[in-house]
Design an enzyme around this catalytic site. Structure first.
Site, mmCIF file in Angstrom:
data_model
loop_
_atom_site.group_PDB
_atom_site.id
_atom_site.type_symbol
_atom_site.label_atom_id
_atom_site.label_comp_id
_atom_site.label_asym_id
_atom_site.label_seq_id
_atom_site.Cartn_x
_atom_site.Cartn_y
_atom_site.Cartn_z
ATOM 1 N N ASN A 93 -117.742 49.725 162.529
ATOM 2 C CA ASN A 93 -116.732 49.371 163.518
ATOM 3 C C ASN A 93 -117.106 49.984 164.865
ATOM 4 O O ASN A 93 -117.591 51.114 164.911
ATOM 5 C CB ASN A 93 -115.359 49.879 163.061
ATOM 6 C CG ASN A 93 -114.951 49.303 161.718
ATOM 7 O OD1 ASN A 93 -115.288 48.159 161.410
ATOM 8 N ND2 ASN A 93 -114.250 50.078 160.921
ATOM 9 N N GLY A 99 -111.894 48.504 165.451
ATOM 10 C CA GLY A 99 -111.190 49.327 164.477
ATOM 11 C C GLY A 99 -111.794 50.703 164.279
ATOM 12 O O GLY A 99 -111.521 51.360 163.278
ATOM 13 N N GLN A 100 -112.611 51.158 165.240
ATOM 14 C CA GLN A 100 -113.228 52.480 165.095
ATOM 15 C C GLN A 100 -112.197 53.569 165.352
ATOM 16 O O GLN A 100 -111.462 53.526 166.351
ATOM 17 C CB GLN A 100 -114.403 52.628 166.079
ATOM 18 C CG GLN A 100 -115.182 53.929 165.893
ATOM 19 C CD GLN A 100 -116.458 53.979 166.737
ATOM 20 O OE1 GLN A 100 -116.714 53.101 167.556
ATOM 21 N NE2 GLN A 100 -117.249 55.013 166.528
ATOM 22 N N SER A 101 -112.128 54.532 164.461
ATOM 23 C CA SER A 101 -111.193 55.648 164.632
ATOM 24 C C SER A 101 -111.899 56.992 164.721
ATOM 25 O O SER A 101 -111.334 57.942 165.253
ATOM 26 C CB SER A 101 -110.169 55.672 163.496
ATOM 27 O OG SER A 101 -110.797 55.869 162.253
ATOM 28 N N HIS A 106 -120.854 55.447 161.916
ATOM 29 C CA HIS A 106 -120.877 55.529 160.458
ATOM 30 C C HIS A 106 -120.901 54.125 159.892
ATOM 31 O O HIS A 106 -120.221 53.226 160.391
ATOM 32 C CB HIS A 106 -119.673 56.300 159.921
ATOM 33 C CG HIS A 106 -118.365 55.896 160.530
ATOM 34 N ND1 HIS A 106 -117.972 56.330 161.779
ATOM 35 C CD2 HIS A 106 -117.377 55.092 160.089
ATOM 36 C CE1 HIS A 106 -116.795 55.809 162.069
ATOM 37 N NE2 HIS A 106 -116.415 55.040 161.064
ATOM 38 N N LEU A 107 -121.667 53.977 158.853
ATOM 39 C CA LEU A 107 -121.718 52.727 158.113
ATOM 40 C C LEU A 107 -120.768 52.878 156.928
ATOM 41 O O LEU A 107 -120.883 53.828 156.151
ATOM 42 C CB LEU A 107 -123.155 52.528 157.617
ATOM 43 C CG LEU A 107 -123.695 51.131 157.410
ATOM 44 C CD1 LEU A 107 -123.531 50.278 158.648
ATOM 45 C CD2 LEU A 107 -125.154 51.222 157.003
HETATM 46 P P1 5GP Z 1 -113.542 53.935 161.297
HETATM 47 O O1 5GP Z 1 -112.075 53.570 161.336
HETATM 48 O O2 5GP Z 1 -113.894 54.829 162.456
HETATM 49 O O3 5GP Z 1 -114.466 52.791 161.157
HETATM 50 O O4 5GP Z 1 -113.733 54.772 159.956
HETATM 51 C C1 5GP Z 1 -113.443 56.132 159.861
HETATM 52 C C2 5GP Z 1 -113.331 56.433 158.399
HETATM 53 O O5 5GP Z 1 -113.366 57.848 158.246
HETATM 54 C C3 5GP Z 1 -112.023 55.945 157.757
HETATM 55 O O6 5GP Z 1 -112.315 55.061 156.700
HETATM 56 C C4 5GP Z 1 -111.362 57.233 157.283
HETATM 57 O O7 5GP Z 1 -110.700 57.077 156.053
HETATM 58 C C5 5GP Z 1 -112.516 58.194 157.188
HETATM 59 N N1 5GP Z 1 -112.171 59.578 157.394
HETATM 60 C C6 5GP Z 1 -111.376 60.084 158.382
HETATM 61 N N2 5GP Z 1 -111.295 61.420 158.283
HETATM 62 C C7 5GP Z 1 -112.059 61.763 157.201
HETATM 63 C C8 5GP Z 1 -112.349 63.023 156.603
HETATM 64 O O8 5GP Z 1 -111.912 64.093 157.029
HETATM 65 N N3 5GP Z 1 -113.162 63.011 155.504
HETATM 66 C C9 5GP Z 1 -113.670 61.847 154.998
HETATM 67 N N4 5GP Z 1 -114.452 61.948 153.901
HETATM 68 N N5 5GP Z 1 -113.417 60.643 155.557
HETATM 69 C C10 5GP Z 1 -112.611 60.605 156.647
#
Ligand code: 5GP
Ligand code: ZN
Length: 120
Positions: A93, A99-101, A106-107
């Protein structure tokens, strides 16, 4: 080996540093993979570079091999976990509409159920 850049305010840099625990699935000098804490499929892993790259927009040409290695590690983990034949999805993302959080690339590797397309 490429230089490892770390951002002390970045969640995933802190996981790389071992400051925040994660269930590690794979690691080498450039890449770390661990289980997603909030899985969206029966199997959900995140594959990240050790070095801090905020978004896909920030990927430099010299990091193209590293980006390719993220995919190769995803395929390796999928095979190790027994999902190679049934199938799986990898996704990255980018920024708000993507939808990047977490702003360290990261993949996502998702497997273990029929995944819908198009994604929401
Ligand atoms: P994004 O929304 O940026 O594509 O994905 C971020 C991902 O990181 C989400 O799926 C979320 O569940 C995961 N995530 C967020 N905080 C943590 C954490 O502290 N540990 C792990 N293992 N995953 C996390
Ligand atoms: Zn980071």
């Amino acid at each position: 080996m490429s230089e490892i850049i770390s951002d002390p305010d970045c969640l995933f840099c802190r996981i790389v540093a071992g400051e925040i625990p994660a269930e590690r699935l794979y690691e080498d000098d450039e890449i770390l993979a661990f289980r997603d804490v909030n899985p969206q499929a029966p199997f959900h892993a995140l594959i990240i570079p050790r070095t801090h790259i905020a978004t896909l927009n920030d990927l430099q040409p010299a990091q193209a091999t590293l980006a390719g290695r993220l995919l190769a590690v995803a395929a390796r983990i999928a095979a190790e976990q027994g999902f190679a034949e049934a199938g799986y999805r990898v996704a990255m993302n980018c920024n708000a509409d993507g939808g990047q959080s977490v702003y360290h690339i990261h993949l996502h590797l998702l497997a273990g159920r029929q995944l819908a397309w198009p994604p929401g």
